[in-house]
Write an enzyme that holds these catalytic residues in place. Structure first.
Site, PDB file in Angstrom:
ATOM      1  NE  ARG A  94      11.624   4.588  -8.697  1.00 16.63           N
ATOM      2  CZ  ARG A  94      10.769   4.373  -7.701  1.00 16.63           C
ATOM      3  NH1 ARG A  94       9.968   3.337  -7.732  1.00 16.63           N
ATOM      4  NH2 ARG A  94      10.728   5.179  -6.686  1.00 16.63           N
ATOM      5  CG  HIS A 182       8.845   9.703  -5.157  1.00 18.02           C
ATOM      6  ND1 HIS A 182       8.380  10.033  -3.910  1.00 18.02           N
ATOM      7  CD2 HIS A 182       8.675   8.364  -5.281  1.00 18.02           C
ATOM      8  CE1 HIS A 182       7.962   8.938  -3.284  1.00 18.02           C
ATOM      9  NE2 HIS A 182       8.129   7.920  -4.100  1.00 18.02           N
ATOM     10  N   GLY A 213       4.874   5.018  -1.474  1.00 17.73           N
ATOM     11  CA  GLY A 213       5.858   6.005  -1.036  1.00 17.73           C
ATOM     12  C   GLY A 213       5.271   7.372  -1.366  1.00 17.73           C
ATOM     13  NE  ARG A 242       8.841   4.072   2.331  1.00 21.47           N
ATOM     14  CZ  ARG A 242       9.117   4.426   1.103  1.00 21.47           C
ATOM     15  NH1 ARG A 242      10.056   5.317   0.875  1.00 21.47           N
ATOM     16  NH2 ARG A 242       8.478   3.906   0.075  1.00 21.47           N
TER      17      ARG A 242
HETATM   18  P1  AMP Z   1       1.236   3.477  -5.973  1.00 16.19           P
HETATM   19  O1  AMP Z   1       2.365   3.179  -5.008  1.00 16.19           O
HETATM   20  O2  AMP Z   1       1.445   4.728  -6.752  1.00 16.19           O
HETATM   21  O3  AMP Z   1       0.867   2.300  -6.837  1.00 16.19           O
HETATM   22  O4  AMP Z   1      -0.065   3.761  -5.061  1.00 16.19           O
HETATM   23  C1  AMP Z   1      -0.596   2.785  -4.216  1.00 16.19           C
HETATM   24  C2  AMP Z   1      -1.631   3.422  -3.307  1.00 16.19           C
HETATM   25  O5  AMP Z   1      -2.684   4.020  -4.107  1.00 16.19           O
HETATM   26  C3  AMP Z   1      -2.317   2.425  -2.356  1.00 16.19           C
HETATM   27  O6  AMP Z   1      -2.389   2.960  -1.048  1.00 16.19           O
HETATM   28  C4  AMP Z   1      -3.702   2.312  -2.956  1.00 16.19           C
HETATM   29  O7  AMP Z   1      -4.695   2.002  -2.006  1.00 16.19           O
HETATM   30  C5  AMP Z   1      -3.914   3.726  -3.491  1.00 16.19           C
HETATM   31  N1  AMP Z   1      -5.038   3.754  -4.429  1.00 16.19           N
HETATM   32  C6  AMP Z   1      -5.117   3.213  -5.660  1.00 16.19           C
HETATM   33  N2  AMP Z   1      -6.350   3.397  -6.184  1.00 16.19           N
HETATM   34  C7  AMP Z   1      -7.077   4.070  -5.248  1.00 16.19           C
HETATM   35  C8  AMP Z   1      -8.412   4.575  -5.174  1.00 16.19           C
HETATM   36  N3  AMP Z   1      -9.274   4.411  -6.175  1.00 16.19           N
HETATM   37  N4  AMP Z   1      -8.788   5.238  -4.057  1.00 16.19           N
HETATM   38  C9  AMP Z   1      -7.932   5.411  -3.037  1.00 16.19           C
HETATM   39  N5  AMP Z   1      -6.645   4.972  -3.041  1.00 16.19           N
HETATM   40  C10 AMP Z   1      -6.232   4.310  -4.130  1.00 16.19           C
END
Ligand code: AMP
Length: 393
Positions: A94, A182, A213, A242
């Protein structure tokens, strides 16, 4: 002998990896995992295709301050001895920024790498790490084909006004335009929409990619018409660290009245703002949701208001709204955030089914809702693997 493909997705402090079969259309990885916390005691986790955890000791003896290069150099031979499925035939990466030159996956050469390096200042959190991964693979096996898949490519079809800033034409001609990011995530969601929406998949749909992000993409005919991120991945929605959209006058003020230098401002806007800056606690949404601190609530409120505003701002590009899809860490898991965003979109015809939302079901709108609301997991790795398969065939 059968062949396998490796996908690498290097973020600011993590690398996600997955090994896929190269000669079948299998969508399930043979191995997948992540190294998180790079630069500050990295943590390794990996699973095989049955979900069984694999060798936790992989990073033992590595310095806690090991950087992306060192971590990937350790990961590559480990993967080769563990996937046991066949010869590694290609590595797909990526890559966040493809600029104007790269609008489709590209075989990496020295010339391509040089171009990608010139784009690094436009994505300082990601592009240098994407390039470091490519170099680490090249050092390990110089002849192994490597394919770059760009987050910007999906937005090549954006409508003309959505691509431009109201700046003098000469700057637009130079490439100071709204690229959008994205794209691999949006590409995956676009590819699975027919399974969920049938013919309506080609209607007016906004995808909300809400992770660390965050951005949104308005699609018609499953093609990007407009997106919230712009020239860099700093624009648009509020994110983990950000700030998202900001009056450019604030940047001028910080420079002229507070004497801040560019590097300091870059750190402020990319690393110290967003959920972290507003809450003063963390960039992690799950932690904020579980906190009683009023600043945590404040940060979530601002996050959801900015997300609802961002979504509404995309509607003119597609002339209405038929469906909304939530994806990525927050979009897939946070019923609270989805609820707070959708509560501000009732005037567009969005009505959430609370029970379905709490259970993280795929369809979370009521049967009567004018706009259908769905939760669909993203899979950027699979999009990269498919590009590698195309290359091999
Ligand atoms: P990503 O960058 O897609 O891995 O997403 C990360 C974000 O998803 C972080 O802010 C995590 O706290 C949030 N996240 C993951 N699982 C949960 C959940 N069960 N409830 C709320 N936020 C979540």
């Amino acid at each position: 002998m059968s062949r396998v493909l490796l996908t690498l997705n290097a973020g600011s402090s993590s690398v996600k990896f997955a090994v896929f079969e190269g000669d079948t259309g299998s969508t399930e990885p043979v191995i997948f995992g992540k190294i998180a916390g790079i630069g500050n005691a990295p943590i390794f986790s990996a699973r095989d295709k049955n979900g069984a955890p694999l060798d936790k000791g992989m990073l033992e003896t590595l310095e806690v301050s090991a950087d992306h290069d060192q971590v990937i150099a350790r990961l590559l031979p480990w993967l080769e001895t563990h996937h046991g499925q066949g010869a590694l035939a290609a590595v797909g990466h990526r890559v966040v920024h493809g600029g104007r030159d790269f609008t489709a996956p590209e075989r990496i050469s020295d010339k391509v790498l040089q171009k990608l390096e010139t784009l690094a200042p436009l994505a300082p959190l990601h592009q240098p790490h994407n390039i470091a991964s490519i170099r680490a693979v090249a050092n390990w096996k110089p002849d192994l084909p490597q394919i770059a898949c760009f987050d910007t490519s999906f937005h090549r079809d954006q409508m003309r006004p959505a691509k431009r800033f109201a700046l003098p034409r000469s700057l637009t001609d130079e490439g100071i335009i709204r690229y959008g990011f994205h794209g691999l995530s949006y590409d995956h969601i676009a590819s699975v929409l027919p399974e969920h929406l049938g013919k309506q998949a080609d209607a007016r749909i906004i995808i909300a990619h809400l992770g660390n992000g965050a951005s949104m993409c308005a699609m018609k005919d499953r093609k990007s018409q407009a997106t919230t991120m712009g020239f860099t991945a700093l624009d648009g929605l509020m994110m983990g660290r950000r700030c998202g959209t900001l009056d450019p006058g604030v940047v001028l003020y910080l420079m002229q009245s507070k004497g801040m230098q560019a590097a300091e401002i870059e750190k402020l806007l990319y690393k110290k703002s967003g959920l972290l800056g507003v809450s003063g606690l963390t960039n992690d949404m799950q932690v904020l949701q579980n906190s009683d601190d009023p600043h945590a609530k404040d940060a979530i409120e601002l996050y959801c208001y900015r997300a609802a505003s961002g979504l509404a701002g995309l509607v003119p590009s597609i002339g209405g709204l038929d469906a909304v899809v939530f994806t990525a860490g927050i979009g897939e898991n946070s019923a609270l955030v989805r609820r707070q965003i959708c509560d501000q979109l009732g005037w567009l015809g969005v009505t959430l089914d609370d029970a379905a939302n709490t259970r993280n079901e795929v369809v979370i709108s009521t049967a009567a809702s004018k706009v259908k609301v769905l939760v669909i997991p993203t899979n950027e790795e699979l999009v990269v693997a498919k590009a590698c398969r195309n290359f091999l065939s």
